[in-house]
Motif scaffolding. Structure first.
Motif, PDB file in Angstrom:
ATOM      1  N   GLY A 339       0.805  -1.212   0.000  1.00  0.00           N
ATOM      2  CA  GLY A 339       0.000   0.000   0.000  1.00  0.00           C
ATOM      3  C   GLY A 339       0.834   1.257   0.000  1.00  0.00           C
ATOM      4  O   GLY A 339       1.850   1.348  -0.703  1.00  0.00           O
ATOM      5  N   ASN A 340       0.462   2.231   0.842  1.00  0.00           N
ATOM      6  CA  ASN A 340       1.102   3.544   0.823  1.00  0.00           C
ATOM      7  C   ASN A 340       2.264   3.674   1.795  1.00  0.00           C
ATOM      8  O   ASN A 340       2.862   4.740   1.908  1.00  0.00           O
ATOM      9  N   SER A 341       2.576   2.617   2.507  1.00  0.00           N
ATOM     10  CA  SER A 341       3.676   2.645   3.469  1.00  0.00           C
ATOM     11  C   SER A 341       4.665   1.537   3.156  1.00  0.00           C
ATOM     12  O   SER A 341       4.270   0.420   2.812  1.00  0.00           O
ATOM     13  N   LEU A 342       5.950   1.837   3.287  1.00  0.00           N
ATOM     14  CA  LEU A 342       6.986   0.828   3.070  1.00  0.00           C
ATOM     15  C   LEU A 342       7.127  -0.116   4.260  1.00  0.00           C
ATOM     16  O   LEU A 342       7.766  -1.162   4.150  1.00  0.00           O
ATOM     17  N   THR A 343       6.547   0.251   5.395  1.00  0.00           N
ATOM     18  CA  THR A 343       6.791  -0.511   6.621  1.00  0.00           C
ATOM     19  C   THR A 343       5.538  -0.939   7.366  1.00  0.00           C
ATOM     20  O   THR A 343       5.622  -1.789   8.248  1.00  0.00           O
ATOM     21  N   ASP A 344       4.370  -0.393   7.044  1.00  0.00           N
ATOM     22  CA  ASP A 344       3.184  -0.622   7.858  1.00  0.00           C
ATOM     23  C   ASP A 344       2.034  -1.135   7.005  1.00  0.00           C
ATOM     24  O   ASP A 344       1.570  -0.443   6.092  1.00  0.00           O
ATOM     25  N   TYR A 345       1.551  -2.335   7.311  1.00  0.00           N
ATOM     26  CA  TYR A 345       0.459  -2.882   6.511  1.00  0.00           C
ATOM     27  C   TYR A 345      -0.829  -2.089   6.652  1.00  0.00           C
ATOM     28  O   TYR A 345      -1.713  -2.150   5.799  1.00  0.00           O
ATOM     29  N   ASN A 346      -0.943  -1.310   7.718  1.00  0.00           N
ATOM     30  CA  ASN A 346      -2.149  -0.494   7.890  1.00  0.00           C
ATOM     31  C   ASN A 346      -2.229   0.634   6.868  1.00  0.00           C
ATOM     32  O   ASN A 346      -3.267   1.309   6.772  1.00  0.00           O
ATOM     33  N   GLY A 347      -1.163   0.849   6.123  1.00  0.00           N
ATOM     34  CA  GLY A 347      -1.194   1.834   5.048  1.00  0.00           C
ATOM     35  C   GLY A 347      -1.756   1.282   3.756  1.00  0.00           C
ATOM     36  O   GLY A 347      -1.790   1.975   2.745  1.00  0.00           O
ATOM     37  N   GLY A 348      -2.187   0.030   3.790  1.00  0.00           N
ATOM     38  CA  GLY A 348      -2.690  -0.611   2.584  1.00  0.00           C
ATOM     39  C   GLY A 348      -4.194  -0.539   2.458  1.00  0.00           C
ATOM     40  O   GLY A 348      -4.911  -0.151   3.374  1.00  0.00           O
ATOM     41  N   SER A 349      -4.673  -0.939   1.280  1.00  0.00           N
ATOM     42  CA  SER A 349      -6.113  -0.992   1.008  1.00  0.00           C
ATOM     43  C   SER A 349      -6.308  -1.867  -0.222  1.00  0.00           C
ATOM     44  O   SER A 349      -5.355  -2.165  -0.958  1.00  0.00           O
ATOM     45  N   ALA A 350      -7.550  -2.275  -0.455  1.00  0.00           N
ATOM     46  CA  ALA A 350      -7.850  -3.091  -1.628  1.00  0.00           C
ATOM     47  C   ALA A 350      -7.505  -2.350  -2.909  1.00  0.00           C
ATOM     48  O   ALA A 350      -6.955  -2.928  -3.859  1.00  0.00           O
ATOM     49  N   SER A 351      -7.803  -1.063  -2.960  1.00  0.00           N
ATOM     50  CA  SER A 351      -7.532  -0.284  -4.174  1.00  0.00           C
ATOM     51  C   SER A 351      -6.036  -0.087  -4.384  1.00  0.00           C
ATOM     52  O   SER A 351      -5.546  -0.137  -5.516  1.00  0.00           O
ATOM     53  N   ALA A 352      -5.292   0.121  -3.282  1.00  0.00           N
ATOM     54  CA  ALA A 352      -3.842   0.275  -3.408  1.00  0.00           C
ATOM     55  C   ALA A 352      -3.207  -1.013  -3.908  1.00  0.00           C
ATOM     56  O   ALA A 352      -2.284  -0.995  -4.732  1.00  0.00           O
ATOM     57  N   LEU A 353      -3.696  -2.149  -3.436  1.00  0.00           N
ATOM     58  CA  LEU A 353      -3.160  -3.430  -3.890  1.00  0.00           C
ATOM     59  C   LEU A 353      -3.451  -3.626  -5.375  1.00  0.00           C
ATOM     60  O   LEU A 353      -2.577  -4.058  -6.140  1.00  0.00           O
ATOM     61  N   ALA A 354      -4.659  -3.288  -5.791  1.00  0.00           N
ATOM     62  CA  ALA A 354      -5.023  -3.445  -7.202  1.00  0.00           C
ATOM     63  C   ALA A 354      -4.179  -2.550  -8.097  1.00  0.00           C
ATOM     64  O   ALA A 354      -3.925  -2.886  -9.272  1.00  0.00           O
ATOM     65  N   ALA A 355      -3.705  -1.433  -7.560  1.00  0.00           N
ATOM     66  CA  ALA A 355      -2.965  -0.460  -8.369  1.00  0.00           C
ATOM     67  C   ALA A 355      -1.450  -0.655  -8.304  1.00  0.00           C
ATOM     68  O   ALA A 355      -0.720   0.002  -9.053  1.00  0.00           O
ATOM     69  N   THR A 356      -0.946  -1.527  -7.439  1.00  0.00           N
ATOM     70  CA  THR A 356       0.497  -1.639  -7.265  1.00  0.00           C
ATOM     71  C   THR A 356       1.204  -2.064  -8.543  1.00  0.00           C
ATOM     72  O   THR A 356       0.664  -2.851  -9.331  1.00  0.00           O
ATOM     73  N   GLN A 357       2.412  -1.557  -8.720  1.00  0.00           N
ATOM     74  CA  GLN A 357       3.253  -1.957  -9.849  1.00  0.00           C
ATOM     75  C   GLN A 357       4.235  -3.047  -9.457  1.00  0.00           C
ATOM     76  O   GLN A 357       4.919  -3.610 -10.308  1.00  0.00           O
ATOM     77  N   ASP A 358       4.296  -3.352  -8.180  1.00  0.00           N
ATOM     78  CA  ASP A 358       5.197  -4.369  -7.657  1.00  0.00           C
ATOM     79  C   ASP A 358       4.691  -5.751  -8.093  1.00  0.00           C
ATOM     80  O   ASP A 358       3.549  -6.124  -7.794  1.00  0.00           O
ATOM     81  N   GLN A 359       5.540  -6.510  -8.793  1.00  0.00           N
ATOM     82  CA  GLN A 359       5.133  -7.846  -9.249  1.00  0.00           C
ATOM     83  C   GLN A 359       4.608  -8.700  -8.100  1.00  0.00           C
ATOM     84  O   GLN A 359       3.661  -9.475  -8.263  1.00  0.00           O
ATOM     85  N   ARG A 360       5.209  -8.562  -6.948  1.00  0.00           N
ATOM     86  CA  ARG A 360       4.858  -9.405  -5.801  1.00  0.00           C
ATOM     87  C   ARG A 360       3.459  -9.105  -5.276  1.00  0.00           C
ATOM     88  O   ARG A 360       2.807  -9.977  -4.696  1.00  0.00           O
ATOM     89  N   GLY A 361       3.005  -7.875  -5.480  1.00  0.00           N
ATOM     90  CA  GLY A 361       1.688  -7.475  -5.011  1.00  0.00           C
ATOM     91  C   GLY A 361       0.558  -7.883  -5.930  1.00  0.00           C
ATOM     92  O   GLY A 361      -0.617  -7.706  -5.590  1.00  0.00           O
ATOM     93  N   LYS A 362       0.894  -8.404  -7.085  1.00  0.00           N
ATOM     94  CA  LYS A 362      -0.122  -8.810  -8.054  1.00  0.00           C
ATOM     95  C   LYS A 362      -0.549 -10.268  -7.871  1.00  0.00           C
ATOM     96  O   LYS A 362      -1.366 -10.777  -8.640  1.00  0.00           O
ATOM     97  N   LEU A 363       0.003 -10.932  -6.852  1.00  0.00           N
ATOM     98  CA  LEU A 363      -0.204 -12.369  -6.703  1.00  0.00           C
ATOM     99  C   LEU A 363      -1.206 -12.695  -5.598  1.00  0.00           C
ATOM    100  O   LEU A 363      -0.964 -13.547  -4.728  1.00  0.00           O
ATOM    101  N   PHE A 364      -2.342 -11.987  -5.632  1.00  0.00           N
ATOM    102  CA  PHE A 364      -3.433 -12.251  -4.698  1.00  0.00           C
ATOM    103  C   PHE A 364      -4.746 -12.260  -5.473  1.00  0.00           C
ATOM    104  O   PHE A 364      -4.930 -11.464  -6.399  1.00  0.00           O
TER     105      PHE A 364
END
Length: 530
Positions: A339-364
């Motif tokens: 998501g929006n934080s490099l260190t805290d999962y609470n900075g994430g969201s469903a929309s942030a995950l869908a928008a990530t460019q990180d290959q690793r984040g596309k595997l859900f």
């Protein structure tokens, strides 16, 4: 077929007939021919015999998936690799299982652990099944003169040390049994965590100079030995009370500079059916849909993440036949890291995950699933992971009942992240500038954003290791090393059996010694708090 890479030869006249792995500590396995006779009469059998010991890490039995080398309610549950996923990933923050049967609830909620939990017993028993098999072969090789004997013995000593590593990490004590104990019927005394550490360290240091630098895919080579040394030293402060950051960085750098591996630009390839061609995988546990069928290798991971009720992720999407098992889902403590934080999962969201460019984040798998795991027993709460798949990244893929995706025990990325962590922790054998270069090279290969020196903190390393290695059997160990596993400093979904997490006792940093082991060897003592 991947079977050809490891050359697993099922020699019926040489199969080990050990029936109990708790009287195993001092019992020599029985053969229709002695190992010495077999090796002298058929020297080509050596590779197959060694391969069977390798296979004990990823198969329930060399006789097939319907058999098991150790006693278990469900033979597929007894596999070493399945035990590592259960105990390292489900007990940690990133993955949960919904089945809840016979002890899985204890693991997935990190609560109410007991010494009667069969999943603790399976890993303990599997170690003490594999070790005597290695011991018997090491002893036999010492009595015959065949080609490549030193390499075979070194590989077996590694497998034995690798098995003991999990006694150090998971149980904090055990019994050290070697080839010298094969004829000794007296139960041996208990070895402390420090004694086990020193034994494993000594074995690895002894074989490092002589083991081959390059070997067949699936066999142990020098870089594999150096990776286990690096991982052992990285956790030395936990295991012995004395930090070994300098040594951890030294061995990580050896792998980076001398191993001949390179980071893979295609992250998902390392978890696919053609991952034997990856430039990054150093040591895998082999999976083959025909030759090494198992309900405990990547078949367990893929099937567990598919199907469900209602059925959401069709197993065929990941190359597996059947309906899927509908058990495993990731939590936001994993996918929230994209998501929006490099260190805290609470900075994430469903929309942030869908928008990530990180290959690793596309595997859900987000379709028909909820971001929040309100109830870990509800299949649609949490996202299944599609990281492992029985598909080739190039060419045609055919769905099969069992997975052909090898499990990467060691990858080059681990050496990069170990070096960086040691640099931050002040290792004299590493420097922060080089660490930053390694991290940005790694993140570049994953199509993730670059970081600056100010971002390179221990909190970042722990989060990055989650992004990189979750579902690869390392997360619990990482959280313990960072002092985030027990206590209440770091809470994750369902820690301690509570939706938003709660503090747990420090005794959970090791698992209880199984009651069956205590009964089999009166020299063993229970860990505090159990």
């Amino acid at each position: 077929m991947k079977l050809n890479k490891l050359k697993i030869i099922l020699l019926s006249f040489a199969l080990i007939s050990t029936t109990s792995c708790l009287n195993e500590l001092n019992t020599e396995p029985e053969y229709l021919l002695t190992l010495e006779q077999l090796l002298e009469s058929q020297p080509n059998a050596a590779n197959g015999l060694v391969a069977k010991v390798y296979a004990s890490l990823s198969m329930s039995s060399a006789k097939g998936p319907g058999e098991a080398d150790i006693t278990g309610d469900d033979k597929g549950e007894t596999v070493f690799l399945r035990g590592i996923i259960n105990l390292q990933d489900f007990t940690a923050d990133g993955m949960k299982n919904r089945w809840g049967d016979n002890g899985l609830d204890q693991l997935t909620t990190t609560a109410k652990w007991t010494a009667d939990n069969k999943f603790f017993r399976y890993l303990f028993d599997r170690v003490y099944y594999t070790v005597p098999q290695a011991n018997a072969l090491i002893d036999a090789f010492g009595k015959v003169n065949i080609n490549n004997k030193e390499q075979y013995v070194s590989e077996l000593r590694f497998i034995r040390a690798f098995s003991y590593f999990y006694m150090i990490d998971c149980f904090g004590k055990g019994v050290i049994v070697t080839e010298k104990d094969l004829a000794n019927p007296v139960p041996k005394g208990q070895a402390s965590r420090k004694e086990l550490f020193e034994y494993v360290e000594g074995e690895l240091l002894a074989i490092e100079p002589t083991i081959a630098k390059t070997t067949e895919y699936g066999h142990v080579n020098r870089a594999t030995v150096q990776m286990l040394l690096s991982r052992l030293y990285l956790n030395a402060q936990v295991y012995t009370g004395t930090a070994r950051w300098n040594d951890a960085a030294t061995y990580a750098k050896k792998v980076i500079d001398e191993g001949g591996y390179s980071l893979d630009t295609n992250y998902v390839k390392m978890f696919s059916a053609d991952n034997n061609t990856s430039s990054e995988v150093i040591f895998p546990l082999i999976a083959d849909p025909i030759g090494t069928q198992s309900y405990g290798n990547s078949t367990y991971i893929i099937n567990g993440n598919t199907g469900g009720s209602p059925s959401t992720l069709n197993p065929a999407v990941l190359g597996i036949k059947g309906d899927g098992w509908g058990g495993h889902r990731a939590t936001k403590a994993w996918y929230g890291l994209f998501g929006n934080s490099l260190t805290d999962y609470n900075g994430g969201s469903a929309s942030a995950l869908a928008a990530t460019q990180d290959q690793r984040g596309k595997l859900f798998w987000q379709t028909d699933h909820q971001y929040e795991m309100t109830d870990y027993k509800t299949w649609t709460d949490g996202y299944p992971s599609t990281k492992f798949r029985n598909l080739r990244t190039t060419g045609n893929s055919e769905a099969t009942d069992f997975s052909g995706s090898d499990f990467p025990v060691f990858r080059l990325a681990e050496a990069y992240l170990t070096y960086a962590e040691c640099a931050i922790r002040g290792a004299s054998t590493a420097n922060v500038g080089q660490a930053l270069t390694y991290i940005n090279e790694l993140r570049g290969k994953r199509t993730a954003s670059q970081i600056n020196a100010g971002n390179l903190t221990l909190d970042f390393i722990l989060a990055e290791r989650g992004r990189e290695f979750n579902l690869e059997g390392q997360r619990r160990t990482d959280l313990i090393r960072f002092d985030k596993f027990t206590g209440g400093t770091y809470l994750w979904p369902w820690k301690g059996g509570v939706k938003d997490g709660t503090a747990i006792s420090a005794n959970y940093n090791v698992f209880p010694i199984p009651n069956t082991a205590l009964s089999a060897n009166p020299n063993l003592t229970q860990n505090p708090g159990y």
